[in-house]
Design an enzyme around this catalytic site. Structure first.
Site, PDB file in Angstrom:
ATOM      1  N   ARG A 179      -9.744 -12.124   2.013  1.00  0.00           N
ATOM      2  CA  ARG A 179     -10.538 -13.264   1.517  1.00  0.00           C
ATOM      3  C   ARG A 179      -9.768 -14.574   1.673  1.00  0.00           C
ATOM      4  O   ARG A 179     -10.369 -15.634   1.771  1.00  0.00           O
ATOM      5  CB  ARG A 179     -10.941 -13.014   0.061  1.00  0.00           C
ATOM      6  CG  ARG A 179      -9.792 -12.888  -0.885  1.00  0.00           C
ATOM      7  CD  ARG A 179     -10.173 -12.171  -2.175  1.00  0.00           C
ATOM      8  NE  ARG A 179     -10.269 -10.728  -2.002  1.00  0.00           N
ATOM      9  CZ  ARG A 179     -10.597  -9.871  -2.977  1.00  0.00           C
ATOM     10  NH1 ARG A 179     -10.876 -10.309  -4.175  1.00  0.00           N
ATOM     11  NH2 ARG A 179     -10.660  -8.584  -2.738  1.00  0.00           N
ATOM     12  N   LYS A 236       0.855  -1.189   0.000  1.00  0.00           N
ATOM     13  CA  LYS A 236       0.000   0.000   0.000  1.00  0.00           C
ATOM     14  C   LYS A 236       0.891   1.240   0.000  1.00  0.00           C
ATOM     15  O   LYS A 236       2.002   1.207   0.550  1.00  0.00           O
ATOM     16  CB  LYS A 236      -0.880   0.004   1.254  1.00  0.00           C
ATOM     17  CG  LYS A 236      -1.999  -1.015   1.213  1.00  0.00           C
ATOM     18  CD  LYS A 236      -2.910  -0.862   2.420  1.00  0.00           C
ATOM     19  CE  LYS A 236      -3.989  -1.929   2.456  1.00  0.00           C
ATOM     20  NZ  LYS A 236      -4.980  -1.789   1.376  1.00  0.00           N
TER      21      LYS A 236
HETATM   22  N1  BES Z   1      -7.773  -3.893   4.109  1.00  0.00           N
HETATM   23  C1  BES Z   1      -8.103  -3.591   2.780  1.00  0.00           C
HETATM   24  C2  BES Z   1      -9.492  -2.988   2.610  1.00  0.00           C
HETATM   25  C3  BES Z   1      -9.687  -1.641   3.240  1.00  0.00           C
HETATM   26  C4  BES Z   1      -9.432  -0.480   2.525  1.00  0.00           C
HETATM   27  C5  BES Z   1     -10.160  -1.538   4.535  1.00  0.00           C
HETATM   28  C6  BES Z   1      -9.611   0.749   3.115  1.00  0.00           C
HETATM   29  C7  BES Z   1     -10.354  -0.291   5.117  1.00  0.00           C
HETATM   30  C8  BES Z   1     -10.084   0.849   4.415  1.00  0.00           C
HETATM   31  C9  BES Z   1      -8.019  -4.855   1.911  1.00  0.00           C
HETATM   32  O1  BES Z   1      -7.187  -5.841   2.341  1.00  0.00           O
HETATM   33  C10 BES Z   1      -7.509  -4.429   0.586  1.00  0.00           C
HETATM   34  O2  BES Z   1      -6.436  -3.923   0.516  1.00  0.00           O
HETATM   35  N2  BES Z   1      -8.319  -4.622  -0.448  1.00  0.00           N
HETATM   36  C11 BES Z   1      -7.979  -4.225  -1.748  1.00  0.00           C
HETATM   37  C12 BES Z   1      -8.326  -5.361  -2.683  1.00  0.00           C
HETATM   38  C13 BES Z   1      -7.797  -5.209  -4.070  1.00  0.00           C
HETATM   39  C14 BES Z   1      -6.298  -5.379  -4.074  1.00  0.00           C
HETATM   40  C15 BES Z   1      -8.439  -6.236  -4.947  1.00  0.00           C
HETATM   41  C16 BES Z   1      -8.779  -2.979  -2.105  1.00  0.00           C
HETATM   42  O3  BES Z   1      -9.947  -2.908  -1.737  1.00  0.00           O
HETATM   43  O4  BES Z   1      -8.225  -2.075  -2.702  1.00  0.00           O
HETATM   44 MG    MG Z   2      -5.099  -5.923   1.684  1.00  0.00          MG
HETATM   45 ZN    ZN Z   3      -6.485  -5.804   4.385  1.00  0.00          ZN
END
Ligand code: BES
Ligand code: MG
Ligand code: ZN
Length: 507
Positions: free
Chosen positions: A362, A288
């Site tokens: 997931r 991230k």
């Molecule tokens: N932990 C994040 C989702 C999230 C984002 C929670 C912002 C709270 C605030 C999750 O693990 C994630 O990073 N999801 C990605 C998935 C993508 C790579 C398919 C997302 O939602 O961008």
């Molecule tokens: Mg993630």
């Molecule tokens: Zn996450």
């Protein structure tokens, strides 16, 4: 490492054991004449003359102030009045209820949060609350208890790292008609509060002090309440074939844990609550960037919510059989971490190509859901997860998103949520073809379609024939600003919703 560990034990002790309570509640059948603040709840039809225990000059003064300031007692509106000389109270706070038929428990809890914030910051000490405008005695007792609930929820702040902690206490006396009923409702709501506070503290705690092992330790505290706790370590996870959960944990030294908390309040088949417990989500090698990484200590809020719910049910000695299954891991970068493109095998038997290591939630859920089904044969399975940024773009932070093929369950949960200000909005399942992989049974991100939906559809592969609901709480877990009955920090989102649902829908 050693020092960090003992610090973490101290931090945990502080968080979970010595929270100062800055709001105290006593229910009574009359108004104390000498408290410094009197709160009068008015509806749009109320007249101050109805409060006949007030001295005539106080009543005259109040009526004048109301008239000149054009106070209409709309819901949530307040008017602070310095009482004239000779009154029994120093100040009188008028609080608007709006039109009574439009009032409900959720609105009363919100009001409690906001009024408490006002009184606490004004350093009020002894406050009497007059609910007599709520004439129906059942409503009167229920709403008074809900008001206290909201105030207490707002009061719980995460301040352990601050030098100056706000320890000002407000003592409330709530004047109600049906004392027994008010006290009984208050007691049940207090059990739920304790579950919310646990979830909030676990969420607010910084990631280095709340690793999967720390979380497991916190869960073990519930043994005192008769909750059965099981913790599986990486070796055992591997042996059971839980390759997806194990893989996400591989980037951190302590690895993944599966934590199970079982409160068996009856002999019916259990309801399984499955929680995503990523104690820090760096994204892994799909790292991230920028602001998106900053709040990722809260990525275990799903696990915190389901554990908090089990605590609430145990404290309430509820007639329910509920098991929380929490997939815990820190999604970190290291030489041992999963690499994008790796393939893992889930306990369900499906192989997954990890195209993006940031879609880790997931993965941990897939094995946790399998374990819940295989071990507990639940009648219903609800998973709770801070799963996707896509969910936030779709419905924002004031709703959680709900996904299921089971209309009855969606309706039940939506109603239960509405009653406690934890609102759900339904989004569709589908776009399964977006999860096809060239080299494995599934890939962990969708090639097309909405991200929140493809994540949910991925999970559906692990629900088997069990009635299943997925709740995406991304954006709901951590508040940057206090609001209504929520303080700044972890919100405990889901505990009140799930508790209310479990208590009201017989298994
Ligand atoms: N932990 C994040 C989702 C999230 C984002 C929670 C912002 C709270 C605030 C999750 O693990 C994630 O990073 N999801 C990605 C998935 C993508 C790579 C398919 C997302 O939602 O961008
Ligand atoms: Mg993630
Ligand atoms: Zn996450």
């Amino acid at each position: 490492m050693k020092i960090a560990h003992s610090l973490s034990a101290i931090a945990l002790g502080l968080t979970l054991a010595t929270q100062v309570n800055a709001a105290e509640f006593t229910f009574a059948k009359s108004i104390k004449p000498n408290d410094n603040t009197l709160v009068l709840f008015l509806d749009t039809d109320s007249q101050v003359a109805n409060f006949n225990y007030l001295k005539p000059e106080t009543q005259t003064h109040l009526n004048k102030v109301i008239e000149f300031s054009d106070f209409k007692a709309g819901y949530g509106k307040t008017l602070e009045v310095i009482a004239p000389n000779g009154s029994d109270h120093q100040r009188i706070l008028l609080v608007g209820l709006g039109e009574q038929p439009k009032l409900d428990a959720a609105k009363m809890a919100k009001l409690g949060g906001n009024v408490h914030a006002k009184l606490q910051s004004a350093k009020q000490e002894n406050v009497s609350l007059d609910f007599s405008e709520l004439k129906d005695s059942a409503i009167n007792a229920k709403y008074a208890a809900e008001f206290a609930h909201g105030a207490n929820l707002r009061d719980h702040r995460f301040e352990q790292y601050k030098k100056e902690q706000d320890s000002h206490v407000v003592n409330y006396t709530l004047d109600v008609e049906n004392l027994d009923q008010a006290v009984k409702t208050h007691k049940l709501l207090q059990s739920i509060e304790q579950g919310v506070f646990l979830a909030r503290d676990l969420t607010s705690e910084v990631a280095t002090e709340m690793t999967p092992v720390d979380f497991a330790k916190a869960a073990k505290e519930l043994k005192k309440l008769g909750v059965k706790i099981t913790v599986l370590e990486p070796k055992q996870l591997k042996k059971l074939g839980m390759g997806a959960l194990e893989a996400v944990g591989r980037g951190s030294e302590e690895g993944a844990r599966l934590v199970v908390a079982h409160y068996q309040g009856n002999k019916k088949p259990p309801i399984a609550l499955v929680g995503k417990g990523i104690t820090f989500d760096s994204g892994g090698y799909s790292l991230k960037t920028g602001a998106s990484i900053a709040r990722m200590k809260s990525d275990m809020a799903g696990a915190a919510a389901v554990l908090g719910t089990v605590k609430a049910m145990a404290l309430a000695k509820a007639d329910t059989n509920v098991v929380a299954v929490m997939g815990m891991a820190a999604n970190m970068v290291s030489q041992f971490a999963v690499a994008p493109g790796d393939v893992v095998r889930t306990a369900e038997g499906l192989s997954v190509e990890i195209v993006n290591t940031d879609a880790e939630g997931r993965l941990v859920l897939s094995d946790a859901m399998w374990y819940a089904r295989d071990k507990y044969k639940p009648s219903i399975m609800v998973d709770v997860a801070t799963l996707t940024g896509s969910k936030i773009r779709a419905v924002g932070n004031d709703y959680a998103a709900v996904f299921s093929d089971d209309d009855t369950l969606v309706d039940q949960l939506t109603v239960a949520g509405k009653q406690v200000n934890e609102n759900l909005w339904r989004l569709p399942l589908g776009y399964e073809d977006a999860l096809k992989s060239d080299i494995a049974d599934l890939k962990n991100i969708g090639s097309h379609g909405p991200g929140a939906t493809t994540a949910a559809s991925f999970l559906q592969n692990f629900a088997g024939d069990t009635r299943w609901v997925h709740i995406d709480i991304a954006g709901n877990a951590l508040n940057s600003k206090a609001k209504d009955e929520l303080a700044e920090g972890g919100t405990g989102y889901g505990v009140r919703l799930l508790s209310n649902w479990l208590l009201n829908n017989a298994q």
